[in-house]
Scaffold this motif. Structure first.
Motif, PDB file in Angstrom:
ATOM      1  N   ILE A 126      35.344 -14.440 -11.010  1.00 61.23           N
ATOM      2  CA  ILE A 126      36.781 -14.531 -10.814  1.00 61.23           C
ATOM      3  C   ILE A 126      37.409 -15.772 -11.471  1.00 61.23           C
ATOM      4  O   ILE A 126      38.632 -15.870 -11.579  1.00 61.23           O
ATOM      5  CB  ILE A 126      37.089 -14.481  -9.301  1.00 61.23           C
ATOM      6  N   ILE A 127      36.590 -16.694 -11.954  1.00 56.73           N
ATOM      7  CA  ILE A 127      37.101 -17.962 -12.506  1.00 56.73           C
ATOM      8  C   ILE A 127      38.087 -17.752 -13.659  1.00 56.73           C
ATOM      9  O   ILE A 127      39.160 -18.359 -13.653  1.00 56.73           O
ATOM     10  CB  ILE A 127      35.937 -18.880 -12.911  1.00 56.73           C
ATOM     11  N   PRO A 128      37.776 -16.947 -14.688  1.00 58.04           N
ATOM     12  CA  PRO A 128      38.733 -16.804 -15.797  1.00 58.04           C
ATOM     13  C   PRO A 128      40.095 -16.265 -15.361  1.00 58.04           C
ATOM     14  O   PRO A 128      41.143 -16.737 -15.828  1.00 58.04           O
ATOM     15  CB  PRO A 128      38.047 -15.821 -16.746  1.00 58.04           C
ATOM     16  N   LEU A 151      46.417 -16.149 -22.568  1.00 52.69           N
ATOM     17  CA  LEU A 151      45.257 -15.818 -23.403  1.00 52.69           C
ATOM     18  C   LEU A 151      44.359 -17.028 -23.642  1.00 52.69           C
ATOM     19  O   LEU A 151      43.118 -16.923 -23.560  1.00 52.69           O
ATOM     20  CB  LEU A 151      45.721 -15.230 -24.743  1.00 52.69           C
ATOM     21  N   ILE A 152      44.955 -18.177 -23.919  1.00 50.83           N
ATOM     22  CA  ILE A 152      44.162 -19.389 -24.156  1.00 50.83           C
ATOM     23  C   ILE A 152      43.363 -19.761 -22.914  1.00 50.83           C
ATOM     24  O   ILE A 152      42.160 -20.048 -22.988  1.00 50.83           O
ATOM     25  CB  ILE A 152      45.070 -20.554 -24.607  1.00 50.83           C
ATOM     26  N   PHE A 153      44.015 -19.754 -21.753  1.00 47.82           N
ATOM     27  CA  PHE A 153      43.307 -20.141 -20.538  1.00 47.82           C
ATOM     28  C   PHE A 153      42.329 -19.069 -20.067  1.00 47.82           C
ATOM     29  O   PHE A 153      41.364 -19.377 -19.376  1.00 47.82           O
ATOM     30  CB  PHE A 153      44.295 -20.527 -19.433  1.00 47.82           C
ATOM     31  N   LEU A 154      42.547 -17.834 -20.444  1.00 47.21           N
ATOM     32  CA  LEU A 154      41.565 -16.793 -20.147  1.00 47.21           C
ATOM     33  C   LEU A 154      40.283 -17.055 -20.938  1.00 47.21           C
ATOM     34  O   LEU A 154      39.181 -16.964 -20.396  1.00 47.21           O
ATOM     35  CB  LEU A 154      42.135 -15.416 -20.475  1.00 47.21           C
ATOM     36  N   LEU A 162      45.865 -17.161 -14.313  1.00 45.43           N
ATOM     37  CA  LEU A 162      47.025 -16.966 -13.437  1.00 45.43           C
ATOM     38  C   LEU A 162      47.685 -18.291 -13.048  1.00 45.43           C
ATOM     39  O   LEU A 162      48.913 -18.389 -12.996  1.00 45.43           O
ATOM     40  CB  LEU A 162      46.617 -16.193 -12.187  1.00 45.43           C
ATOM     41  N   ILE A 163      46.878 -19.304 -12.778  1.00 48.25           N
ATOM     42  CA  ILE A 163      47.447 -20.610 -12.434  1.00 48.25           C
ATOM     43  C   ILE A 163      48.190 -21.198 -13.631  1.00 48.25           C
ATOM     44  O   ILE A 163      49.301 -21.737 -13.481  1.00 48.25           O
ATOM     45  CB  ILE A 163      46.343 -21.565 -11.933  1.00 48.25           C
ATOM     46  N   ALA A 164      47.605 -21.084 -14.812  1.00 48.81           N
ATOM     47  CA  ALA A 164      48.273 -21.581 -16.014  1.00 48.81           C
ATOM     48  C   ALA A 164      49.571 -20.815 -16.262  1.00 48.81           C
ATOM     49  O   ALA A 164      50.604 -21.408 -16.637  1.00 48.81           O
ATOM     50  CB  ALA A 164      47.350 -21.461 -17.221  1.00 48.81           C
ATOM     51  N   PHE A 219      36.531 -18.006 -19.502  1.00 51.54           N
ATOM     52  CA  PHE A 219      35.285 -17.312 -19.826  1.00 51.54           C
ATOM     53  C   PHE A 219      34.213 -18.298 -20.307  1.00 51.54           C
ATOM     54  O   PHE A 219      33.044 -18.182 -19.953  1.00 51.54           O
ATOM     55  CB  PHE A 219      35.510 -16.228 -20.885  1.00 51.54           C
ATOM     56  N   VAL A 220      34.633 -19.279 -21.123  1.00 54.99           N
ATOM     57  CA  VAL A 220      33.677 -20.290 -21.582  1.00 54.99           C
ATOM     58  C   VAL A 220      33.156 -21.085 -20.391  1.00 54.99           C
ATOM     59  O   VAL A 220      31.955 -21.345 -20.273  1.00 54.99           O
ATOM     60  CB  VAL A 220      34.332 -21.218 -22.630  1.00 54.99           C
ATOM     61  N   TRP A 221      34.050 -21.459 -19.489  1.00 58.66           N
ATOM     62  CA  TRP A 221      33.670 -22.218 -18.296  1.00 58.66           C
ATOM     63  C   TRP A 221      32.711 -21.396 -17.429  1.00 58.66           C
ATOM     64  O   TRP A 221      31.738 -21.908 -16.903  1.00 58.66           O
ATOM     65  CB  TRP A 221      34.926 -22.589 -17.528  1.00 58.66           C
ATOM     66  N   LYS A 222      32.993 -20.094 -17.293  1.00 62.19           N
ATOM     67  CA  LYS A 222      32.131 -19.207 -16.513  1.00 62.19           C
ATOM     68  C   LYS A 222      30.727 -19.147 -17.112  1.00 62.19           C
ATOM     69  O   LYS A 222      29.725 -19.232 -16.397  1.00 62.19           O
ATOM     70  CB  LYS A 222      32.739 -17.810 -16.464  1.00 62.19           C
ATOM     71  N   ILE A 223      30.635 -19.012 -18.420  1.00 61.42           N
ATOM     72  CA  ILE A 223      29.335 -18.944 -19.092  1.00 61.42           C
ATOM     73  C   ILE A 223      28.556 -20.238 -18.890  1.00 61.42           C
ATOM     74  O   ILE A 223      27.355 -20.228 -18.607  1.00 61.42           O
ATOM     75  CB  ILE A 223      29.517 -18.622 -20.589  1.00 61.42           C
TER      76      ILE A 223
END
Length: 100
Positions: free
Chosen positions: A5-7, A41-44, A12-14, A48-52
């Motif tokens: 759920i992180i991305p 799109l940028i924060f999504l 949404l917060i951004a 995803f990078v943060w999730k990985i």
């Protein structure tokens, strides 16, 4: 760790922050939509990078309960086999042959 759920939450917060800042600055609707789309799109992608990174840094722990259950099931099966082989076998019948 549940990171699925992180991305979405990050995007949404951004987007919410972008909406608030845009309304406070009275940005035109066209610029607002373009900025909102770009930010989401940028924060999504960042999410995803943060999730990985989190998934690789903190792999899910191995559950020792499963291994213990498998071991105890194997032990129980061995004990049942030993008990079955030790029990006397009764032969039921009158002792006569079916053919004769």
């Amino acid at each position: 760790m549940k990171t699925k759920i992180i991305p979405v939450i990050l995007a949404l917060i951004a987007g919410l922050i972008t909406c608030i800042v845009s309304f406070m600055n009275r940005v035109s609707p066209r610029k607002f939509v373009m900025a909102l789309l770009a930010v989401v799109l940028i924060f999504l992608v960042i999410g995803f990078v943060w999730k990985i990174i989190l998934d690789r840094s903190f792999p899910p722990p191995k559950e020792p309960e499963d291994e213990e259950l498998l071991e105890s099931d194997a032990e129980n099966a061995e004990e049942e086999e030993e008990e079955a082989s030790q029990e006397p076998v009764e032969i039921v019948g009158d002792g006569e042959n079916e053919n004769g």
